[in-house]
Design a protein around this motif. Structure first.
Motif, PDB file in Angstrom:
ATOM      1  N   SER A   6       2.975  19.143  -9.037  1.00 31.68           N
ATOM      2  CA  SER A   6       2.707  19.585 -10.405  1.00 31.68           C
ATOM      3  C   SER A   6       3.969  20.134 -11.060  1.00 31.68           C
ATOM      4  O   SER A   6       4.816  20.747 -10.398  1.00 31.68           O
ATOM      5  CB  SER A   6       1.621  20.663 -10.407  1.00 31.68           C
ATOM      6  OG  SER A   6       1.425  21.175 -11.707  1.00 31.68           O
ATOM      7  N   ARG A   7       4.075  19.931 -12.375  1.00 33.92           N
ATOM      8  CA  ARG A   7       5.162  20.541 -13.129  1.00 33.92           C
ATOM      9  C   ARG A   7       4.777  21.931 -13.648  1.00 33.92           C
ATOM     10  O   ARG A   7       5.618  22.651 -14.175  1.00 33.92           O
ATOM     11  CB  ARG A   7       5.563  19.635 -14.294  1.00 33.92           C
ATOM     12  CG  ARG A   7       6.181  18.323 -13.847  1.00 33.92           C
ATOM     13  CD  ARG A   7       7.001  17.681 -14.938  1.00 33.92           C
ATOM     14  NE  ARG A   7       7.569  16.413 -14.498  1.00 33.92           N
ATOM     15  CZ  ARG A   7       8.690  16.291 -13.788  1.00 33.92           C
ATOM     16  NH1 ARG A   7       9.359  17.390 -13.430  1.00 33.92           N
ATOM     17  NH2 ARG A   7       9.148  15.109 -13.430  1.00 33.92           N
ATOM     18  N   THR A   8       3.514  22.290 -13.505  1.00 28.87           N
ATOM     19  CA  THR A   8       3.061  23.619 -13.917  1.00 28.87           C
ATOM     20  C   THR A   8       3.323  24.622 -12.800  1.00 28.87           C
ATOM     21  O   THR A   8       2.916  24.397 -11.661  1.00 28.87           O
ATOM     22  CB  THR A   8       1.552  23.598 -14.233  1.00 28.87           C
ATOM     23  OG1 THR A   8       1.308  22.695 -15.302  1.00 28.87           O
ATOM     24  CG2 THR A   8       1.072  24.990 -14.622  1.00 28.87           C
ATOM     25  N   VAL A  49       2.247  14.783 -10.894  1.00 25.16           N
ATOM     26  CA  VAL A  49       3.221  13.781 -10.463  1.00 25.16           C
ATOM     27  C   VAL A  49       2.854  13.293  -9.067  1.00 25.16           C
ATOM     28  O   VAL A  49       2.626  14.101  -8.157  1.00 25.16           O
ATOM     29  CB  VAL A  49       4.650  14.374 -10.446  1.00 25.16           C
ATOM     30  CG1 VAL A  49       5.657  13.335  -9.970  1.00 25.16           C
ATOM     31  CG2 VAL A  49       5.023  14.896 -11.823  1.00 25.16           C
ATOM     32  N   ARG A  50       2.779  11.985  -8.931  1.00 29.29           N
ATOM     33  CA  ARG A  50       2.502  11.374  -7.630  1.00 29.29           C
ATOM     34  C   ARG A  50       3.814  10.918  -6.989  1.00 29.29           C
ATOM     35  O   ARG A  50       4.630  10.254  -7.625  1.00 29.29           O
ATOM     36  CB  ARG A  50       1.562  10.176  -7.790  1.00 29.29           C
ATOM     37  CG  ARG A  50       0.106  10.565  -8.059  1.00 29.29           C
ATOM     38  CD  ARG A  50      -0.648  10.745  -6.766  1.00 29.29           C
ATOM     39  NE  ARG A  50      -2.067  10.994  -7.017  1.00 29.29           N
ATOM     40  CZ  ARG A  50      -3.025  10.645  -6.173  1.00 29.29           C
ATOM     41  NH1 ARG A  50      -2.738  10.014  -5.062  1.00 29.29           N
ATOM     42  NH2 ARG A  50      -4.278  10.925  -6.459  1.00 29.29           N
ATOM     43  N   GLU A  72       3.366   9.596 -13.257  1.00 29.57           N
ATOM     44  CA  GLU A  72       3.356  10.918 -13.861  1.00 29.57           C
ATOM     45  C   GLU A  72       2.363  10.902 -15.007  1.00 29.57           C
ATOM     46  O   GLU A  72       2.441  10.078 -15.913  1.00 29.57           O
ATOM     47  CB  GLU A  72       4.755  11.288 -14.356  1.00 29.57           C
ATOM     48  CG  GLU A  72       4.862  12.709 -14.864  1.00 29.57           C
ATOM     49  CD  GLU A  72       6.292  13.157 -15.030  1.00 29.57           C
ATOM     50  OE1 GLU A  72       6.494  14.272 -15.537  1.00 29.57           O
ATOM     51  OE2 GLU A  72       7.213  12.399 -14.655  1.00 29.57           O
ATOM     52  N   GLN A  73       1.401  11.824 -14.930  1.00 26.04           N
ATOM     53  CA  GLN A  73       0.371  11.919 -15.961  1.00 26.04           C
ATOM     54  C   GLN A  73       0.158  13.386 -16.289  1.00 26.04           C
ATOM     55  O   GLN A  73      -0.335  14.150 -15.462  1.00 26.04           O
ATOM     56  CB  GLN A  73      -0.940  11.281 -15.490  1.00 26.04           C
ATOM     57  CG  GLN A  73      -2.010  11.234 -16.567  1.00 26.04           C
ATOM     58  CD  GLN A  73      -3.223  10.437 -16.115  1.00 26.04           C
ATOM     59  OE1 GLN A  73      -3.318  10.022 -14.976  1.00 26.04           O
ATOM     60  NE2 GLN A  73      -4.156  10.231 -17.029  1.00 26.04           N
TER      61      GLN A  73
END
Length: 335
Positions: A185-187, A83-84, A78-79
């Motif tokens: 993605s968290r977006t 998220v991978r 997670e960066q």
């Protein structure tokens, strides 16, 4: 661990419910299982049978069928908001979508309720409601049957296209997909422009991940038959992609014809609409028919053979071609 079966019925292993047999079927969990399986050479005829959701058996299969059963989903990294995620080939695709939605990860929600397993997703580049597997798949892990090695292919080399990939062509019969890696993605990135999605989402209170997933599931359940109740393989035909000039002439005659922009200035048409306008929606011959709510879907009402299904499909193709001059190709793999 390998589980091996001989002269096994495939009726419960294909969503059409066609009762053909396989000479040999092997379930595997990991690459070591595959190395052991192919240690003494590659059989003259073999293929991967995943969930059996995109295949029509027209006869008994006299070779080896290989089925993935490993079902682990893991978070790799997670960066920022990226998220991978890694999913093994035997994971049910919709379980993966639910896993992502539960964790607030965007990218798979429009692909809710698509039957099949994760390992098959990149092969067909599954898609629905304005999204494709290629939007999120970043790497594919695979076993090379020829030399027993493990390889990883980046998405850029997967040749993804509309229901297309390198796995259907140059790598077909050479590799077995063991896992896929996805970038989520968290977006929030809602995609609501396709069909009735926006209306259904708004009816549930707005564009949250859960609302989008529930909306997609509701739309699919309303339009598509449950394979557990009525044998089918989902969309039997691909949406045809034609030259803009061809689409233009058809639109002059049928101004209400759905059409969508496609790469290289071409136009994608709706195969379901073409079948419907050809008068075939709900049409039935014996145990085979076009579904009454979704013309893209051919159904087995019970007891149909694969040969009967494909003969009916050819009639549908010819009827559409005679009326519109458009050839619709099958999306389902035929054996």
């Amino acid at each position: 661990m390998i589980r091996e079966f001989h002269h096994i019925s495939l009726r419960d292993r294909n969503s059409f419910g066609v009762d053909q047999q396989a000479a040999r079927l092997v379930e595997f969990e990991n690459p070591d299982d595959l190395r052991a399986l192919f240690a003494h050479g590659v059989p003259p005829r073999w293929m991967v049978l995943s969930g059996g959701n995109n295949i029509l058996f027209t006869q008994d299969y006299d070779g080896l069928l290989v089925t993935p059963v490993a079902r682990q989903i893991s978070l790799l990294s997670e960066q920022g908001d990226t998220v991978r995620v890694r999913a093994e080939a035997g994971v049910e695709w919709d379980d993966l979508v639910e896993w992502a939605v539960e964790r607030g990860l965007w990218g798979l929600e429009n692909l809710s309720l698509i039957p099949g397993r994760a390992g098959a997703a990149p092969v067909q580049n599954i898609g629905a409601y304005g999204a494709e597997a290629a939007d999120t798949i970043r790497r594919v892990e695979m076993f090379c049957v020829e030399n027993g090695s493990m390889l990883t292919l980046d998405a850029a080399h997967c040749a993804f296209g509309y229901r297309e990939s390198v796995f259907k062509h140059t790598l077909r019969g050479r590799v077995i997909i063991t896992a896929i890696e996805l970038e989520l993605s968290r977006t929030p990135r809602p995609r609501l422009a396709y069909g009735d999605v926006e209306r259904e989402v708004e009816a549930r209170g707005g564009a949250s991940l859960r609302n989008i997933r529930e909306a997609i599931c509701a739309i699919r359940r309303a339009k598509l038959p449950d394979p557990a109740v009525l044998g089918n393989a989902g969309s039997f035909f691909k949406n045809p992609v034609v030259e803009a000039s061809v689409a233009g002439k058809l639109l002059e005659q049928y101004p209400d014809m759905p059409h969508y922009p496609a790469p290289e200035g071409r136009v994608k048409l709706a195969a379901g609409w073409l079948i419907d306008r050809a008068g075939l929606k709900g049409h039935r011959e014996g145990a085979v028919g076009v579904h009454e709510r979704q013309a893209l879907v051919l159904v087995n009402y019970g007891g149909a053979t694969g040969g009967e299904v494909i003969a009916f499909a050819r009639k549908v193709q010819q009827t559409v071609c005679d009326k519109f001059g458009i050839r619709i190709d099958t999306e389902v793999n035929l054996l």
